[in-house]
Design an enzyme around this catalytic site. Structure first.
Site, PDB file in Angstrom:
ATOM      1  N   HIS A   4     -89.869 -37.387 -54.885  1.00  0.00           N
ATOM      2  CA  HIS A   4     -89.051 -38.402 -55.337  1.00  0.00           C
ATOM      3  C   HIS A   4     -89.296 -38.661 -56.900  1.00  0.00           C
ATOM      4  CE1 HIS A   4     -88.037 -42.774 -56.527  1.00  0.00           C
ATOM      5  NE2 HIS A   4     -86.981 -42.334 -56.224  1.00  0.00           N
ATOM      6  N   THR A  26     -85.835 -42.473 -63.244  1.00  0.00           N
ATOM      7  CA  THR A  26     -85.879 -43.543 -64.306  1.00  0.00           C
ATOM      8  C   THR A  26     -84.623 -43.927 -64.698  1.00  0.00           C
ATOM      9  OG1 THR A  26     -85.768 -41.614 -65.881  1.00  0.00           O
ATOM     10  CG2 THR A  26     -88.264 -42.642 -64.959  1.00  0.00           C
TER      11      THR A  26
END
Length: 292
Positions: free
Chosen positions: A128, A131
């Site tokens: 995973h 941002t």
């Protein structure tokens, strides 16, 4: 805020799209390198829209999903830029977190990239990464990170993943990697299972030092760390022989991943609460899982 911040928002949004393009190209390259009789997987790209209560333009993004590839059983790479006014639930949640002005002014802007990969080979780790940047008229911050989720753990894979993260964070301060590693260990924990969902990584949220350029540079390096941290692990494990027992272990581990994302993940809750495309928000769920 000033016109300067309008430019900064555009810069951040463009960066997340650039990172998305680089990751999509790298993952399709992995598919091409894994030579089998099956066709190489390719991403299907769909535009997404945020649903505003008043019908106004509220932004959207791109949902890119590959299913049934040679290497990836399911992988999604989403980017979005959404804006408008937060609904009551999201507004109250932000106010409770201490976001200034949120109790009286619910305007917001958010942009980011979110990625989850579930693999064909149980020896190749799931992963995973996300941002993001969030803005309100009274505050702004960055958040995100990446974490590795193998169902069959290899100590050298874990060491490599963390070493690359550390190398990208160290230029921003020697204390940063240990702090973001501890944050990831705390955040990606499943309390009702009394265990972590994987072998960790890095994570931050509400990150605002007051220096936008420095905070954005850090966010960029978190994104830049992803491909060198992850792709070599897939190249190493994608041809490893696996058994039915290995696949069973993978499906059970995916159950943990699904539980975390549906019960605890802040991004999932925010996406659903703000009216973003539900298919894009829930893209992270595995194609198959099992519970014992």
């Amino acid at each position: 805020m000033s016109q300067e911040f309008e430019t900064r928002k555009q810069t951040a949004s463009a960066w997340f799209r650039q990172l998305r393009d680089e990751i999509v190209a790298a993952f399709e390259g992995l598919e091409d390198r894994h030579e089998t009789d099956a066709p190489a997987g390719r991403f299907e790209v769909t535009q997404t829209k945020r649903a505003a209560d008043d019908g106004a333009d509220a932004g959207g993004g791109l949902m890119s999903v590959m299913r049934g590839g040679r290497v990836f059983e399911k992988v999604g790479v989403n980017v979005s830029t959404v804006y408008g006014q937060l609904g009551d639930a999201a507004q109250k949640s932000m106010a409770a977190r201490g976001v200034p002005g949120m109790d009286s002014d619910p305007r917001f802007w958010a942009s980011g990239i979110s990625l989850v990969a579930h693999m064909q080979n149980p020896h190749a780790p799931a992963v995973h990464m996300n941002t993001r940047m969030f803005w309100t008229p009274h505050a702004w911050w960055f958040g995100g990170g990446s974490d590795l989720n193998p169902c069959i753990e290899y100590a050298d894979d874990t060491a490599h993943f963390h070493a690359v993260q550390k190398a990208h964070l160290d230029p921003h301060g020697a204390d940063l990697y240990p702090r973001l590693k501890d944050w990831a260990d705390e955040y990606f924990y499943i309390p009702h299972r009394n265990r972590a969902r994987g072998v960790g990584g890095i994570f931050m949220d509400d990150h605002c030092t007051g220096d936008w350029d420095a905070d954005f540079a850090l966010t960029q390096d978190i994104g830049r760390a992803f491909l060198p941290a992850y792709v070599p692990l897939v190249d190493k494990r994608r041809e490893t022989a696996w058994s039915d027992a290995d696949k069973d272990a993978q499906l059970v581990h995916r159950g943990l991943y699904a539980e975390y994302n549906l019960v605890y993940d802040r991004g999932t809750k925010f996406g659903l609460a703000t009216g973003h495309d539900a298919n894009a928000v829930l893209m992270s769920l595995p194609p198959m899982a099992k519970w014992v």
